[in-house]
Design a protein around this motif. Sequence first.
Motif, PDB file in Angstrom:
ATOM      1  N   HIS A  72      24.147  38.020   7.135  1.00 13.22           N
ATOM      2  CA  HIS A  72      25.541  38.450   7.255  1.00 13.22           C
ATOM      3  C   HIS A  72      25.618  39.923   7.616  1.00 13.22           C
ATOM      4  CE1 HIS A  72      25.679  40.479   3.126  1.00 13.22           C
ATOM      5  NE2 HIS A  72      24.491  39.924   3.174  1.00 13.22           N
ATOM      6  N   GLU A  81      27.358  34.429  10.833  1.00 14.75           N
ATOM      7  CA  GLU A  81      26.901  34.417   9.434  1.00 14.75           C
ATOM      8  C   GLU A  81      26.523  33.004   8.989  1.00 14.75           C
ATOM      9  OE1 GLU A  81      28.897  35.054   5.021  1.00 14.75           O
ATOM     10  OE2 GLU A  81      29.313  36.550   6.574  1.00 14.75           O
ATOM     11  N   TYR A  82      25.441  32.904   8.222  1.00 16.70           N
ATOM     12  CA  TYR A  82      25.086  31.613   7.622  1.00 16.70           C
ATOM     13  C   TYR A  82      24.669  31.811   6.167  1.00 16.70           C
ATOM     14  CZ  TYR A  82      19.989  32.511   7.888  1.00 16.70           C
ATOM     15  OH  TYR A  82      18.715  33.029   7.716  1.00 16.70           O
ATOM     16  N   GLN A  83      24.817  30.759   5.389  1.00 11.82           N
ATOM     17  CA  GLN A  83      24.402  30.745   3.995  1.00 11.82           C
ATOM     18  C   GLN A  83      23.889  29.340   3.676  1.00 11.82           C
ATOM     19  OE1 GLN A  83      25.977  32.606  -0.231  1.00 11.82           O
ATOM     20  NE2 GLN A  83      27.479  32.129   1.342  1.00 11.82           N
ATOM     21  N   LYS A  84      22.613  29.220   3.359  1.00 10.44           N
ATOM     22  CA  LYS A  84      22.000  27.930   3.054  1.00 10.44           C
ATOM     23  C   LYS A  84      21.984  27.738   1.536  1.00 10.44           C
ATOM     24  CE  LYS A  84      21.005  27.298   7.426  1.00 10.44           C
ATOM     25  NZ  LYS A  84      21.735  26.330   8.244  1.00 10.44           N
ATOM     26  N   TYR A 200      16.452  34.435  13.380  1.00 13.93           N
ATOM     27  CA  TYR A 200      17.875  34.260  13.646  1.00 13.93           C
ATOM     28  C   TYR A 200      18.519  35.570  14.093  1.00 13.93           C
ATOM     29  CZ  TYR A 200      22.677  32.597  13.013  1.00 13.93           C
ATOM     30  OH  TYR A 200      23.994  32.243  13.212  1.00 13.93           O
TER      31      TYR A 200
END
Length: 270
Positions: A72, A81-84, A200
Amino acid sequence: MKQHLIAIDLDGTTLNNQSQLSKQTVETLRQAAQEGHIVSIVTGRSYRISGQFYDQLGLKSAMVNFNGALAHVPHQHWKPEYQKSINREIALDLLSHSSELGIKTITAENKMNLWANQQSDVMPDFLPASITKDEILNSINLTSDPTALTLQYNPTEKQLLIHEITEKYGADVDVRVWGGPYSILEVVSKGIQKARGVAYLAKQYNIDQQNIIAFGDEDNDAEMLSFAGRGIAMQNAIPSIKQVANDITADDNDHDGLAHYLSAYLKLAR
């Protein structure tokens, strides 16, 4: 000028042994950013306990938390933005079996929230020294899937704990044991590692893999250093990290090793 993505671990790498940024480190990384390089913090820490370093460095680029589970740009909306996350039921199941598994403190975190079964007097930088009523880890308060779980455990129960998590949830999560003297392990979504976050970021900023410089010192930096075009181990790094690195800093993290190396390698203007 060739633009680089500079991926920096925090503890034992960018931070000194007092968990602080030295003046020289701040100046060097700010200069690298001013000259057009992308400086990105890539840490196992949550954003809750790493955002202050991002701000101190004056960064505007993306950062990676939870060893790759969150990417982020702080203080702004960043479309990529990503959140796993991991299923909240895993956290609640471990909580319900905490005594038999030797778990003392269990925390569940995502980008902006923390929940814990109790406050802790161990590693106050990482485990909560105090919690509010709404932060008590239970089925009512844990309203969303966490990004990572941090478990402080009884050392004699280490293998049992790892075995039970792997046996029951191994298809969905990975377990990492922290280095250092404390008995702490981390549970994250399957396949999460720092290299994934760095790859990424490189894609988002159009940086070739060969132009990635990564600095690290501990086991959770191994994949990142191997992936980077130039993986740099700190002088104080564990032996296995030095083995996978392309180079080793002349000085350790308590003597501006990262700053000295980066300044010379990028030929930063004095």
